[in-house]
Design an enzyme around this catalytic site. Structure first.
Site, PDB file in Angstrom:
ATOM      1  N   GLU A  63       0.806  -1.217   0.000  1.00 30.18           N
ATOM      2  CA  GLU A  63       0.000   0.000   0.000  1.00 30.18           C
ATOM      3  C   GLU A  63       0.841   1.270   0.000  1.00 30.18           C
ATOM      4  O   GLU A  63       0.341   2.348  -0.328  1.00 30.18           O
ATOM      5  CB  GLU A  63      -0.931   0.010   1.217  1.00 30.18           C
ATOM      6  CG  GLU A  63      -2.169  -0.859   1.070  1.00 30.18           C
ATOM      7  CD  GLU A  63      -3.077  -0.376  -0.052  1.00 30.18           C
ATOM      8  OE1 GLU A  63      -3.274   0.841  -0.195  1.00 30.18           O
ATOM      9  OE2 GLU A  63      -3.555  -1.225  -0.818  1.00 30.18           O
ATOM     10  N   GLU A  94       6.094 -22.343   6.769  1.00 26.15           N
ATOM     11  CA  GLU A  94       6.379 -21.567   7.981  1.00 26.15           C
ATOM     12  C   GLU A  94       7.290 -22.292   8.953  1.00 26.15           C
ATOM     13  O   GLU A  94       7.737 -21.721   9.942  1.00 26.15           O
ATOM     14  CB  GLU A  94       5.078 -21.190   8.689  1.00 26.15           C
ATOM     15  CG  GLU A  94       4.346 -22.342   9.355  1.00 26.15           C
ATOM     16  CD  GLU A  94       3.150 -21.848  10.153  1.00 26.15           C
ATOM     17  OE1 GLU A  94       3.118 -22.127  11.361  1.00 26.15           O
ATOM     18  OE2 GLU A  94       2.267 -21.199   9.593  1.00 26.15           O
TER      19      GLU A  94
END
Length: 282
Positions: A63, A94
């Site tokens: 963003e 992960e």
């Protein structure tokens, strides 16, 4: 339990998150101040996370360029399993500390800052990244959603968001997501404000890449300088949407070259130029 009752339970729990984030504000402030110093010295910020935590880091980083017009390399989001993991679960991604350590060494320098995000506070992917960063002398911060998290013990600047038990046991997608989202949002906006990309509540680094943003540049020029819309459009076109240069051309007044020189002289910090103008006119 009815739908109405479910919604009230979730909304009630959501209200608690704001208080959790409020208690962590001193920790968040430390991270923002250090991150600002890193960026001012031409360093970069890297979020590292897995699953939902990784997606939030990528979202925040993604963003920055369209919203504030900054270089895409300034804030970066790295997620376990790569970009494919933004849409699909990547098995065991992960759980690898070694892969993440390699990525840190390949991507980050000692001038940068690594912010690990792990709602559980113990994701191997994130812990491995932090450990490698520490070995390389890279500044680290960590965001977790539990007390006494392993991540908090490893980083230079921990942020502990003890959101409490989730509404649905075994899921970190509700309260932890909300708390983490708020924290990265605070990073996102406060960093840009501290870097003086915001002036008088206006984003002055806006990139006029579409019709909506072009219209926004016109209104920003009008609001800061007080000129009519027709004049604002003319200056926006002449500066190719660079509102800071347009401001200076109108306020000094000056031509485009001189306005660009004044910005360069003050390292692109528009508020500093405005202070100089005020002092010069006294």
């Amino acid at each position: 339990m009815s739908t109405e009752e479910l919604l009230h339970v979730m909304n009630s729990e959501d209200h608690k998150i704001a208080h959790v984030v409020h208690r962590a504000l001193p920790q968040i402030q430390n991270v923002i101040d250090r991150a600002t110093a890193i960026l001012e010295q031409r360093g970069r910020i890297f979020y590292f996370g897995a699953g939902t935590s990784g997606r939030l880091g990528v979202l925040d980083a993604s963003e920055c360029p369209p919203t504030f017009g900054v270089d895409p390399s300034l804030v970066n989001g790295i997620i376990a399993g790569g970009d494919k993991a933004l849409r699909y679960p990547i098995k065991n991604a992960e759980d690898s500390e070694s892969d993440r350590a390699k990525d840190v060494e390949a991507r980050i320098s000692e001038n940068d800052m690594l912010i690990g995000i792990a709602s559980s506070g113990k994701t191997p992917y994130v812990l491995g990244a932090v450990k490698k960063a520490e070995q390389l002398g890279i500044l680290t911060a960590g965001v977790s959603c539990r007390e006494n998290a392993a991540l908090s013990e490893l980083v230079d600047f921990p942020i502990d968001l003890n959101v409490g038990k989730e509404i649905i046991k075994g899921s970190k997608k509700i309260k932890s997501w909300y708390g983490t989202k708020d924290e990265v949002k605070y990073n996102f906006y406060n960093l840009m404000i501290k870097l003086e990309i915001v002036y008088n509540n206006l984003i002055i680094n806006v990139q006029a890449s579409n019709y909506k943003l072009k219209e926004r540049t016109f209104s920003i020029i009008q609001e800061v300088t007080g000129v009519e819309e027709k004049t604002a459009r003319r200056y926006a076109e002449e500066t190719e949407g660079d509102v800071k240069v347009a401001f200076l051309m109108i306020l000094l007044p000056s031509d485009k070259t001189h306005a660009q020189h004044m910005l360069h002289k003050h390292n692109g910090h528009f508020p500093n130029v405005m202070e100089w103008i005020k002092e010069d006119k006294r």
